[in-house]
Design an enzyme around this catalytic site. Structure first.
Site, PDB file in Angstrom:
ATOM      1  N   ASN A 109       0.894  -1.149   0.000  1.00 32.41           N
ATOM      2  CA  ASN A 109       0.000   0.000   0.000  1.00 32.41           C
ATOM      3  C   ASN A 109       0.942   1.210   0.000  1.00 32.41           C
ATOM      4  O   ASN A 109       1.615   1.485   0.993  1.00 32.41           O
ATOM      5  CB  ASN A 109      -0.862  -0.063   1.270  1.00 32.41           C
ATOM      6  CG  ASN A 109      -1.980   0.936   1.258  1.00 32.41           C
ATOM      7  OD1 ASN A 109      -1.940   1.913   0.510  1.00 32.41           O
ATOM      8  ND2 ASN A 109      -2.980   0.712   2.092  1.00 32.41           N
ATOM      9  N   LYS A 126       3.199   1.735   3.268  1.00 33.15           N
ATOM     10  CA  LYS A 126       2.484   1.748   4.559  1.00 33.15           C
ATOM     11  C   LYS A 126       3.060   0.709   5.533  1.00 33.15           C
ATOM     12  O   LYS A 126       3.129  -0.482   5.216  1.00 33.15           O
ATOM     13  CB  LYS A 126       1.005   1.459   4.292  1.00 33.15           C
ATOM     14  CG  LYS A 126       0.084   1.543   5.484  1.00 33.15           C
ATOM     15  CD  LYS A 126      -1.361   1.369   4.989  1.00 33.15           C
ATOM     16  CE  LYS A 126      -2.388   1.456   6.093  1.00 33.15           C
ATOM     17  NZ  LYS A 126      -3.763   1.338   5.572  1.00 33.15           N
ATOM     18  N   GLU A 144      -6.768  -5.917   4.483  1.00 33.00           N
ATOM     19  CA  GLU A 144      -5.500  -5.320   4.030  1.00 33.00           C
ATOM     20  C   GLU A 144      -4.325  -6.255   4.250  1.00 33.00           C
ATOM     21  O   GLU A 144      -3.378  -6.259   3.488  1.00 33.00           O
ATOM     22  CB  GLU A 144      -5.244  -4.013   4.783  1.00 33.00           C
ATOM     23  CG  GLU A 144      -5.718  -2.784   4.020  1.00 33.00           C
ATOM     24  CD  GLU A 144      -5.144  -1.530   4.615  1.00 33.00           C
ATOM     25  OE1 GLU A 144      -5.886  -0.851   5.346  1.00 33.00           O
ATOM     26  OE2 GLU A 144      -3.962  -1.219   4.360  1.00 33.00           O
ATOM     27  N   CYS A 170      -3.173   6.243   6.085  1.00 32.11           N
ATOM     28  CA  CYS A 170      -4.351   5.830   6.844  1.00 32.11           C
ATOM     29  C   CYS A 170      -4.059   5.362   8.266  1.00 32.11           C
ATOM     30  O   CYS A 170      -3.854   6.171   9.148  1.00 32.11           O
ATOM     31  CB  CYS A 170      -5.151   4.797   6.069  1.00 32.11           C
ATOM     32  SG  CYS A 170      -6.823   4.700   6.724  1.00 32.11           S
ATOM     33  N   ASN A 195      -8.530   5.970   3.895  1.00 30.60           N
ATOM     34  CA  ASN A 195      -9.856   5.390   3.589  1.00 30.60           C
ATOM     35  C   ASN A 195     -10.342   4.806   4.903  1.00 30.60           C
ATOM     36  O   ASN A 195      -9.823   3.775   5.351  1.00 30.60           O
ATOM     37  CB  ASN A 195      -9.749   4.204   2.635  1.00 30.60           C
ATOM     38  CG  ASN A 195      -9.536   4.576   1.184  1.00 30.60           C
ATOM     39  OD1 ASN A 195     -10.449   4.520   0.365  1.00 30.60           O
ATOM     40  ND2 ASN A 195      -8.303   4.931   0.863  1.00 30.60           N
TER      41      ASN A 195
HETATM   42  N1  CDV Z   1      -7.234   2.079   5.382  1.00 30.41           N
HETATM   43  C1  CDV Z   1      -7.053   1.971   6.723  1.00 30.41           C
HETATM   44  O1  CDV Z   1      -5.947   1.797   7.196  1.00 30.41           O
HETATM   45  N2  CDV Z   1      -8.167   2.046   7.485  1.00 30.41           N
HETATM   46  C2  CDV Z   1      -8.116   1.843   8.884  1.00 30.41           C
HETATM   47  C3  CDV Z   1      -9.294   0.985   9.275  1.00 30.41           C
HETATM   48  C4  CDV Z   1      -8.796  -0.279   9.912  1.00 30.41           C
HETATM   49  C5  CDV Z   1     -10.304   1.584  10.110  1.00 30.41           C
HETATM   50  C6  CDV Z   1      -8.043   3.155   9.649  1.00 30.41           C
HETATM   51  O2  CDV Z   1      -7.270   3.206  10.619  1.00 30.41           O
HETATM   52  O3  CDV Z   1      -8.732   4.121   9.332  1.00 30.41           O
END
Ligand code: CDV
Length: 307
Positions: A109, A126, A144, A170, A195
């Site tokens: 990612n 990531k 993921e 994220c 996201n």
């Molecule tokens: N794409 C992410 O990493 N989403 C996470 C999910 C697990 C909620 C987040 O921490 O927002």
């Protein structure tokens, strides 16, 4: 050294599975044009900005390659890089990366940092990959960990127009280690794409705190590490799942300087005063003087609490 860097957070609305790369890239170019017109130097796009957030599905291996980029830029993403050069603006783009390593395929990612000449000047993969490999009962499906391995590039920092830029994706934003590593590597600005599902089956009692828990760690990360944070969400109803908006630009004081108000394609801008970093450091965070790294060795040695 630059004193100001105008940051743009380019939130997108949903990207449905049926949306072609060409359509998505057209939307991203339109956002980049709006950011440049508003005077931005550097824009951030969401995590996995080119596709739907496919880890919400339990998919057979034969169906997933379509979500990954094997080239960056590739023929379909090239227009975004050309736009950056034409407009004289840099950007960071989250995407799913498929690389060949000998005879092994590896999936990350990823986020690319692109300069105002349309050249890639930085890469991030990531580190904190959340969710599971298989669906787990009572938990929102978030696979993921099946579709990506944890990043292997550490927390690098890159120079852009005299400022030092770090990247995160994220779930990374929820971990204090992300900001502290970037801060110690010299970051002045942290660009984040995300996201985030609005609803999580596993913790209904925390449902009303989703936006608070979005901003809280980013504000704390900015304040405790005296960095600017610009974060871009993919928001709205995407393939039946509601994704959180709340894209923002946060000052080293921890204050939200700009905040998205929609769940659609939207650009927010802030002229970031990099001198604020030194002012905030003077108040409390003279790191070299006050930090006690020897007392923190457990942080690097142990993942979870002993009990
Ligand atoms: N794409 C992410 O990493 N989403 C996470 C999910 C697990 C909620 C987040 O921490 O927002």
């Amino acid at each position: 050294m630059a004193r100001f860097l105008t940051l743009a957070s380019c939130q997108t609305g949903p990207v449905q599975r049926s949306t072609s790369r060409r359509e998505v890239v057209e939307r991203l170019v339109a956002l980049l044009e709006r950011a440049a017109l508003a005077g931005a130097d550097l824009a951030v796009f969401p995590e996995m900005a080119l596709t739907t957030f496919f880890p919400r599905w339990d998919l057979p291996a034969s169906d997933i390659d379509v979500f990954y980029e094997t080239q960056m830029p590739g023929p379909q993403t090239r227009p975004l890089f050309d736009a950056a050069r034409k407009l004289g603006i840099g950007f960071a783009l989250g995407y799913s990366e498929l690389v060949r390593d000998g005879n092994r395929q590896r999936r990350f990612n990823a986020m690319a940092l692109v300069d105002d000449g349309g050249e890639i000047i930085g890469r991030y993969r990531k580190i904190h990959v959340p969710g599971s490999e298989m669906p787990e009962p009572g938990t929102t499906v978030h696979l993921e960990r099946r579709y990506f391995e944890p990043g292997n590039l550490g927390f690098p920092v890159y120079g852009f127009r005299g400022a030092r830029i770090g990247l995160a994706l994220c779930n990374d934003r929820r971990w204090p280690e992300t900001y502290r590593m970037l801060c110690l590597n010299g970051a002045q600005v942290v660009l984040i794409g995300y996201n985030t599902p609005v609803q999580l089956e596993e913790a209904p009692s925390l449902a009303h705190l989703r936006m608070f828990h979005n901003h809280l760690p980013m504000q704390a990360g900015a304040y405790q590490n005296t960095v600017w944070v610009a974060a871009a969400a993919k928001a709205g109803f995407e393939d039946g799942q509601h994704l959180l908006g709340g894209s923002c630009i946060i000052a080293p004081s921890g204050e939200i300087a700009a905040l998205a108000t929609s769940q659609e394609d939207e650009v927010i801008i802030h002229r970031a005063d990099l001198d604020m970093i030194d002012i905030c450091r003077k108040v409390n965070f003279d790191f070299s003087r006050y930090r006690r790294p020897r007392e923190y060795s457990l942080i690097a040695e142990q993942a979870g609490p002993l009990v």
